[in-house]
Enzyme design. Structure first.
Site, PDB file in Angstrom:
ATOM      1  N   HIS A  86      -9.475   0.800   5.268  1.00  0.00           N
ATOM      2  CA  HIS A  86      -8.143   1.050   5.856  1.00  0.00           C
ATOM      3  C   HIS A  86      -8.285   2.038   7.016  1.00  0.00           C
ATOM      4  CE1 HIS A  86      -4.062   2.464   6.392  1.00  0.00           C
ATOM      5  NE2 HIS A  86      -3.687   1.315   5.850  1.00  0.00           N
ATOM      6  N   SER A 126       3.597  -2.163  10.387  1.00  0.00           N
ATOM      7  CA  SER A 126       5.058  -2.178  10.583  1.00  0.00           C
ATOM      8  C   SER A 126       5.706  -3.507  10.192  1.00  0.00           C
ATOM      9  CB  SER A 126       5.408  -1.786  12.026  1.00  0.00           C
ATOM     10  OG  SER A 126       4.980  -0.459  12.281  1.00  0.00           O
ATOM     11  N   LYS A 169       0.059   4.261  -0.289  1.00  0.00           N
ATOM     12  CA  LYS A 169      -0.610   5.443   0.279  1.00  0.00           C
ATOM     13  C   LYS A 169      -0.422   6.653  -0.644  1.00  0.00           C
ATOM     14  CE  LYS A 169      -0.055   3.287   4.733  1.00  0.00           C
ATOM     15  NZ  LYS A 169       0.063   3.417   6.177  1.00  0.00           N
ATOM     16  N   ASN A 210       0.865  -1.173   0.000  1.00  0.00           N
ATOM     17  CA  ASN A 210       0.000   0.000   0.000  1.00  0.00           C
ATOM     18  C   ASN A 210       0.907   1.229   0.000  1.00  0.00           C
ATOM     19  OD1 ASN A 210      -1.779   2.050   0.550  1.00  0.00           O
ATOM     20  ND2 ASN A 210      -2.291   1.370   2.640  1.00  0.00           N
ATOM     21  N   GLY A 235       2.539   2.243  10.747  1.00  0.00           N
ATOM     22  CA  GLY A 235       3.453   3.359  10.555  1.00  0.00           C
ATOM     23  C   GLY A 235       4.178   3.785  11.815  1.00  0.00           C
ATOM     24  N   GLU A 295      -5.174  -5.083  10.800  1.00  0.00           N
ATOM     25  CA  GLU A 295      -4.136  -4.070  10.986  1.00  0.00           C
ATOM     26  C   GLU A 295      -4.425  -3.290  12.266  1.00  0.00           C
ATOM     27  OE1 GLU A 295      -2.246  -2.822   7.007  1.00  0.00           O
ATOM     28  OE2 GLU A 295      -4.156  -1.805   7.126  1.00  0.00           O
ATOM     29  N   GLU A 332      -6.678   4.518   7.954  1.00  0.00           N
ATOM     30  CA  GLU A 332      -6.560   5.954   7.657  1.00  0.00           C
ATOM     31  C   GLU A 332      -7.860   6.492   7.071  1.00  0.00           C
ATOM     32  OE1 GLU A 332      -2.929   5.454   5.469  1.00  0.00           O
ATOM     33  OE2 GLU A 332      -1.977   4.893   7.366  1.00  0.00           O
TER      34      GLU A 332
HETATM   35  P1  PGA Z   1       2.935   0.277   7.665  1.00  0.00           P
HETATM   36  O1  PGA Z   1       1.467   0.480   7.037  1.00  0.00           O
HETATM   37  O2  PGA Z   1       3.505  -0.987   7.051  1.00  0.00           O
HETATM   38  O3  PGA Z   1       3.697   1.507   7.261  1.00  0.00           O
HETATM   39  O4  PGA Z   1       2.770   0.162   9.139  1.00  0.00           O
HETATM   40  C1  PGA Z   1       0.593  -0.618   6.864  1.00  0.00           C
HETATM   41  C2  PGA Z   1      -0.701  -0.142   6.266  1.00  0.00           C
HETATM   42  O5  PGA Z   1      -1.131   0.987   6.557  1.00  0.00           O
HETATM   43  O6  PGA Z   1      -1.351  -0.861   5.496  1.00  0.00           O
END
Ligand code: PGA
Length: 251
Positions: free
Chosen positions: A97, A215, A10, A8, A176, A170, A99
């Site tokens: 997701h 992560s 983003k 992803n 992140g 997640e 976000e």
């Molecule tokens: P990350 O993001 O690997 O940077 O923690 C995962 C995601 O948001 O799908």
């Protein structure tokens, strides 16, 4: 089912940068066999048309969208429809997701509409779910996951199969942050999601892929991918460089 190793990107990268990373990634993956793995790349809308043809050169690599609006076409300024994504070669899309839930304020019902509409449009859907740190500390992990699954799939139960639906667990506190969930936390959550899927979708629940996200890095991917009920990963930060994502894919 093969493990699904999803990236992803983003809101990162220009078209030129995305093309360069995708090209490097395909070079790294063609020289190694994907074997029991499938790769999914979800870049920004702006580069889907440029990145898709690069991925299509390697069997087992697929293009996905990070989002869409659940309508066929119409007066929805700034939105993108599933048919427009399919015309660019997308076969997958994400919904729910964290976000989009927590930054863009999308409620469970709207995410459920996207799952139904996406499946109806012929996209394979990845329903993302996960608890915040406050919800975990309040002992509400299972309550949150059960609600997000039930509402996300509420109207999709007759359409979802092990091929067309995947779920990504997640934990919001691990996205992140560099703070990865431990093996015991991942296994407990995935076992719970599996049981919920079996009860919601008796025919396919056992086979629907459950991805872990939060992560994931080259140095923890191997441990995570071999845990019970982990059928893939959804990777943000570490998917932005071809080398680190290829190491995760082949972990
Ligand atoms: P990350 O993001 O690997 O940077 O923690 C995962 C995601 O948001 O799908």
């Amino acid at each position: 089912m093969k493990k699904l190793m999803a990236a992803n990107w983003k809101m990162y990268k220009t078209v030129e940068e995305g093309v360069q990373t995708a090209t490097e990634l395909m070079q790294l993956l063609t020289s190694n066999s994907l074997q029991d793995r499938e790769v999914l790349l979800c870049p920004s809308f702006t580069m889907l048309g440029a990145v898709g043809p690069i991925l299509s050169k390697v069997p087992g690599c697929f293009l996905g969208a990070q989002n869409f609006y659940p309508a066929g076409q119409g007066a929805f300024t700034g939105e993108i429809a599933p048919e427009q994504l399919k015309a660019l070669g997308c076969t997958y899309a994400l919904a729910g997701h964290s976000e989009r839930r927590h930054v863009l304020g999308e409620p469970d019902e709207f995410i459920g509409q996207k799952i139904v509409f996406g499946l109806h449009s012929g996209l394979n859907m990845i329903l993302c779910i996960g608890e915040t740190i406050a919800e975990r500390q309040a002992g509400k992990v299972e309550e949150v996951l059960a609600r997000q699954l039930a509402m996300g799939l509420a109207n999709a139960l007759s359409m979802a199969t092990a091929k067309t639906l995947a779920v990504a667990y997640e934990p919001v506190w691990a996205i992140g942050t560099g703070e990865v969930a431990g093996p015991a936390e991942i296994m407990a959550a995935h076992a719970f999601v599996r049981a919920q899927l079996v009860s919601l979708l008796p025919e396919y629940g056992q086979k629907i892929r459950i991805l872990y996200g939060g992560s994931v890095k080259p140095d923890n991917a191997r441990t995570i991918i071999h845990l019970d009920n982990v059928d893939g990963v959804l990777v943000g930060g570490a998917s932005l460089q071809a080398k680190s994502f290829s190491q995760i894919v082949l972990a």
